[in-house]
Scaffold this motif. Structure first.
Motif, PDB file in Angstrom:
ATOM      1  N   PHE A 106       0.847  -1.191   0.000  1.00  9.81           N
ATOM      2  CA  PHE A 106       0.000   0.000   0.000  1.00  9.81           C
ATOM      3  C   PHE A 106       0.880   1.237   0.000  1.00  9.81           C
ATOM      4  O   PHE A 106       2.009   1.211   0.482  1.00  9.81           O
ATOM      5  CB  PHE A 106      -0.882   0.055   1.258  1.00  9.81           C
ATOM      6  N   GLN A 107       0.344   2.315  -0.527  1.00  5.59           N
ATOM      7  CA  GLN A 107       1.071   3.576  -0.498  1.00  5.59           C
ATOM      8  C   GLN A 107       0.072   4.689  -0.218  1.00  5.59           C
ATOM      9  O   GLN A 107      -1.023   4.702  -0.783  1.00  5.59           O
ATOM     10  CB  GLN A 107       1.775   3.821  -1.829  1.00  5.59           C
ATOM     11  N   VAL A 108       0.445   5.595   0.662  1.00  3.15           N
ATOM     12  CA  VAL A 108      -0.417   6.730   0.972  1.00  3.15           C
ATOM     13  C   VAL A 108      -0.101   7.849  -0.004  1.00  3.15           C
ATOM     14  O   VAL A 108       1.059   8.207  -0.201  1.00  3.15           O
ATOM     15  CB  VAL A 108      -0.208   7.212   2.426  1.00  3.15           C
ATOM     16  N   LYS A 124      -9.936  11.390 -11.947  1.00  2.01           N
ATOM     17  CA  LYS A 124      -8.779  12.043 -12.578  1.00  2.01           C
ATOM     18  C   LYS A 124      -7.512  11.813 -11.763  1.00  2.01           C
ATOM     19  O   LYS A 124      -6.451  11.511 -12.294  1.00  2.01           O
ATOM     20  CB  LYS A 124      -9.016  13.558 -12.714  1.00  2.01           C
ATOM     21  N   VAL A 125      -7.645  11.977 -10.451  1.00  5.21           N
ATOM     22  CA  VAL A 125      -6.516  11.791  -9.543  1.00  5.21           C
ATOM     23  C   VAL A 125      -6.023  10.342  -9.609  1.00  5.21           C
ATOM     24  O   VAL A 125      -4.821  10.086  -9.707  1.00  5.21           O
ATOM     25  CB  VAL A 125      -6.902  12.192  -8.098  1.00  5.21           C
ATOM     26  N   SER A 126      -6.948   9.396  -9.584  1.00  5.83           N
ATOM     27  CA  SER A 126      -6.577   7.974  -9.644  1.00  5.83           C
ATOM     28  C   SER A 126      -5.827   7.650 -10.929  1.00  5.83           C
ATOM     29  O   SER A 126      -4.854   6.890 -10.915  1.00  5.83           O
ATOM     30  CB  SER A 126      -7.822   7.091  -9.533  1.00  5.83           C
ATOM     31  N   GLU A 127      -6.266   8.237 -12.058  1.00  4.80           N
ATOM     32  CA  GLU A 127      -5.569   8.027 -13.339  1.00  4.80           C
ATOM     33  C   GLU A 127      -4.132   8.558 -13.260  1.00  4.80           C
ATOM     34  O   GLU A 127      -3.195   7.924 -13.728  1.00  4.80           O
ATOM     35  CB  GLU A 127      -6.310   8.715 -14.493  1.00  4.80           C
ATOM     36  N   LYS A 130      -1.751   6.362 -11.202  1.00  4.27           N
ATOM     37  CA  LYS A 130      -1.287   5.156 -11.913  1.00  4.27           C
ATOM     38  C   LYS A 130      -0.005   5.411 -12.698  1.00  4.27           C
ATOM     39  O   LYS A 130       0.762   4.496 -12.947  1.00  4.27           O
ATOM     40  CB  LYS A 130      -2.382   4.610 -12.821  1.00  4.27           C
ATOM     41  N   GLU A 131       0.246   6.671 -13.094  1.00  5.10           N
ATOM     42  CA  GLU A 131       1.485   7.025 -13.792  1.00  5.10           C
ATOM     43  C   GLU A 131       2.692   6.967 -12.842  1.00  5.10           C
ATOM     44  O   GLU A 131       3.810   6.766 -13.277  1.00  5.10           O
ATOM     45  CB  GLU A 131       1.393   8.434 -14.385  1.00  5.10           C
ATOM     46  N   ILE A 155       3.313  11.734  -3.645  1.00  4.98           N
ATOM     47  CA  ILE A 155       3.503  10.293  -3.502  1.00  4.98           C
ATOM     48  C   ILE A 155       4.950  10.095  -3.092  1.00  4.98           C
ATOM     49  O   ILE A 155       5.861  10.285  -3.891  1.00  4.98           O
ATOM     50  CB  ILE A 155       3.233   9.551  -4.829  1.00  4.98           C
ATOM     51  N   GLY A 156       5.151   9.731  -1.829  1.00  5.68           N
ATOM     52  CA  GLY A 156       6.521   9.596  -1.338  1.00  5.68           C
ATOM     53  C   GLY A 156       7.228  10.931  -1.462  1.00  5.68           C
ATOM     54  O   GLY A 156       6.769  11.949  -0.962  1.00  5.68           O
TER      55      GLY A 156
END
Length: 177
Positions: A106-108, A124-127, A130-131, A155-156
């Protein structure tokens, strides 16, 4: 040694111990409970941070407040008692949760938006996520009206800024050149 670095070391060691004892998930639940209790209770947080209260009193109080936690979690309280480091308990708990999530794929992802996310923005955020990551994602949404619109992803150690405020800043720089 800084509190955060120490908290990371404690959390890593504690996670390894929980994994080897076969109760990582039970301890994870304990950490989530401790985290929400400390962040939701200013009086308890002040008690933990107060240097004039003896570490023995803190250990007794925390063991009583969190009586339903695992034996392993209570051993963390005792370790903090021995090392006189109760002030970093909140950081240890946060780091444990992060490390355990990473360990389990998992990643926050921290998403800052001007208004609460609706299903369209969340898609939109979920797409976009994924990148950056192929892990299972937990989205934490923060509201900041100063970004005007769009979103900022963290992300990180990576950041993707798709905010209106950022676009205006870029446009302003281009026009001034």
């Amino acid at each position: 040694m800084s509190g955060t670095r120490a908290a990371i070391r404690y959390a890593k060691a504690f996670l390894d111990l929980a994994i080897s004892a076969g109760n990582e998930q039970e301890v994870y639940k304990d950490m989530a409970l401790i985290s929400s209790t400390i962040s939701g209770n200013e009086e308890l947080n002040n008690f933990i941070q107060n240097p004039t209260i003896s570490v023995g009193v803190k250990e007794s109080a925390l063991t009583e407040v969190f009586a339903g936690t695992t034996k392993l979690t209570k051993s963390l309280f005792h370790l903090l008692f021995e090392n006189k480091r109760f002030e970093i308990l909140g950081d240890i708990v946060s780091q444990y949760i992060l490390l355990s999530d990473e360990n389990n794929g998992f990643q926050v992802v921290k998403v800052t938006t001007a208004i609460p996310m609706d299903s369209v923005l969340e898609a939109k955020v979920s797409e976009k996520i994924k990148e950056f990551s192929n892990k299972k994602i937990t989205i934490v949404n923060t509201i900041d009206p100063s970004i005007i619109g769009g979103f900022i992803l963290r992300i990180g150690d990576k950041e993707y800024n798709a905010s209106v405020a950022n676009r205006l800043q870029v446009l302003k720089r281009e026009l001034s050149n």
